[in-house]
Motif scaffolding. Structure first.
Motif, PDB file in Angstrom:
ATOM      1  N   TYR A  80      31.868  40.242  57.165  1.00  0.00           N
ATOM      2  CA  TYR A  80      31.366  40.273  55.791  1.00  0.00           C
ATOM      3  C   TYR A  80      32.402  39.541  54.957  1.00  0.00           C
ATOM      4  O   TYR A  80      33.492  40.055  54.693  1.00  0.00           O
ATOM      5  N   THR A  81      32.062  38.295  54.586  1.00  0.00           N
ATOM      6  CA  THR A  81      33.036  37.398  53.971  1.00  0.00           C
ATOM      7  C   THR A  81      32.630  37.036  52.553  1.00  0.00           C
ATOM      8  O   THR A  81      31.542  36.485  52.333  1.00  0.00           O
ATOM      9  N   ILE A  82      33.505  37.330  51.614  1.00  0.00           N
ATOM     10  CA  ILE A  82      33.313  36.962  50.223  1.00  0.00           C
ATOM     11  C   ILE A  82      34.171  35.747  49.905  1.00  0.00           C
ATOM     12  O   ILE A  82      35.117  35.439  50.629  1.00  0.00           O
ATOM     13  N   LEU A  83      33.838  35.053  48.820  1.00  0.00           N
ATOM     14  CA  LEU A  83      34.663  33.955  48.331  1.00  0.00           C
ATOM     15  C   LEU A  83      35.154  34.309  46.936  1.00  0.00           C
ATOM     16  O   LEU A  83      34.371  34.738  46.081  1.00  0.00           O
ATOM     17  N   THR A  84      36.454  34.151  46.713  1.00  0.00           N
ATOM     18  CA  THR A  84      37.052  34.494  45.434  1.00  0.00           C
ATOM     19  C   THR A  84      38.222  33.571  45.123  1.00  0.00           C
ATOM     20  O   THR A  84      38.958  33.164  46.033  1.00  0.00           O
ATOM     21  N   ASP A  85      38.385  33.262  43.839  1.00  0.00           N
ATOM     22  CA  ASP A  85      39.526  32.451  43.414  1.00  0.00           C
ATOM     23  C   ASP A  85      40.824  33.248  43.423  1.00  0.00           C
ATOM     24  O   ASP A  85      41.904  32.681  43.259  1.00  0.00           O
ATOM     25  N   ASN A  86      40.704  34.576  43.613  1.00  0.00           N
ATOM     26  CA  ASN A  86      41.874  35.466  43.588  1.00  0.00           C
ATOM     27  C   ASN A  86      42.171  36.022  44.971  1.00  0.00           C
ATOM     28  O   ASN A  86      42.615  37.151  45.107  1.00  0.00           O
TER      29      ASN A  86
END
Length: 370
Positions: A285-291
């Motif tokens: 379960y992979t999210i993308l975030t700038d942080n």
């Protein structure tokens, strides 16, 4: 609360007695190489996937190498794939002396972008390797259409997607052949290494079977220069037990992912697209975030383990410096590598753990005014 990224022990406890019984039977039989469990598993997994041939091999990397070798891929040939994947996807192409050619990914599915695939085809292109990354289906209808019009082989890297399907077909069964991995962390994982080649092509299946056993059909009669890459009898026994639970485990993974998506939906994150036709089995379960790095450190301080898959795209790996790619050539893949973060995902996660992880993510952003 401490929540591991993956808890194989929790799964083992649910099937412990069945596994021990199966392993003990192998030990009692003293048949350890290409024995009855390998044969039975190959038949069972072929039926599950809906293919004519399933061939157990040493690991997922070998599965890809054996397929490409059996298809005659070699020096002077080009094979198109994605730079956003595990190194083995391209490594197998290079190992045979062919050249990997990279194409950027779709920003939503994170799989190879069919619209960009056509632009990469040359007179030397022989095959395409779409990767069903993290358990999410690549756009196989479009990929197959392009491949058929240009006379290209399609080899599916389905190592992370066992059990996923689209249009009523399991992933790994659309192309000329599919490769699967049974690495212990996979949705269907062994207790060691293991892999699988699947195909409906009788001639291709025969060549793969020969290649996995030193290029021979009959012992000491070698028709091809082959490999030593056989699924272990012990691992096959374990996989036969686990296969009975695969649909149940994949269903739970989807439930967990949908709950994560619901709990995280209004945060400044790109959440994984589950698709609407069973396309995703959420190996990760992979999210993308700038942080990414800040969030990862914060979650660790709250007892939540995370993973990064993958930090460097293949075209920027030192091993592929000679291909001449530069930073900026595949911006979507590069962005995904810089921004991806995988949260805990395994069927045994409890609702309490899911909510704890999601709440920790939410608090992180709330404290930063997001």
């Amino acid at each position: 609360m401490n929540i591991p990224f993956l808890d194989l022990k929790a799964q083992y406890q649910t099937i412990r007695q069945q596994v021990l019984r199966s392993v003990e039977q192998v030990l009692e039989s003293c048949e350890f190489i290409l024995g009855p469990n390998v044969s039975a598993f190959e038949q069972e997994i072929a039926k599950y996937l809906g293919v004519k041939h399933a061939i157990g091999v040493g690991n997922g990397t070998d599965a890809l190498v054996l397929i490409l070798d059996a298809l005659g891929i070699g020096p002077g040939d080009e094979v198109i794939t994605t730079p956003y994947t595990f190194f083995a996807t391209a490594e197998c192409v290079s190992r045979l002396g062919a050249k990997p050619v990279f194409v950027d990914i779709d920003p939503t599915t994170l799989t190879i972008d069919p619209k960009k695939l056509k632009q990469a085809i040359t007179t030397r292109t022989k095959a395409v390797i779409p990767v069903h990354i993290f358990g999410r289906a690549a756009e196989m209808s479009a990929i197959m259409d392009i491949a058929n019009r240009h006379g290209l082989f399609v080899v599916e890297d389905a190592c992370q997607s066992m059990g996923a399907e689209i249009e009523g077909k399991k992933l790994g069964t659309f192309g000329n052949a599919g490769a699967f991995s049974f690495f212990p962390t996979k949705n269907l994982g062994a207790y060691g290494d293991g892999g699988l080649v699947v195909t409906d092509d009788d001639e291709l299946a025969e060549r793969v079977r020969m290649l996995r056993a030193h290029g021979s059909k009959v012992k000491y009669h070698n028709e091809l220069i082959g490999y030593n890459s056989r699924l272990d009898e012990m691992q096959a026994a374990v996989l036969r037990v686990k296969l009975r639970y695969l649909n149940e485990w994949n269903s739970r993974r989807r439930q967990i992912a949908l709950e994560y998506n619901k709990l995280l939906k209004d945060l400044p994150l790109q959440l994984p697209d589950p698709g609407d036709k069973g396309e995703h089995v959420f190996h990760l379960y992979t999210i993308l975030t700038d942080n990414r790095e800040e969030l990862r450190v914060y979650l660790k301080s709250r007892g939540v383990e995370t993973g990064v898959y993958y930090p460097t795209p293949l075209h920027l790996q030192p091993a592929y410096a000679d291909l001449g790619y530069r930073k900026g050539d595949f911006p979507v893949s590069e962005s995904a590598c810089e921004r991806n973060l995988s949260l805990p995902m395994y069927p045994e996660l409890t609702d309490e753990q899911i909510h704890y992880v999601a709440q920790a993510v939410r608090v992180f952003f709330e404290e930063r005014g997001a």
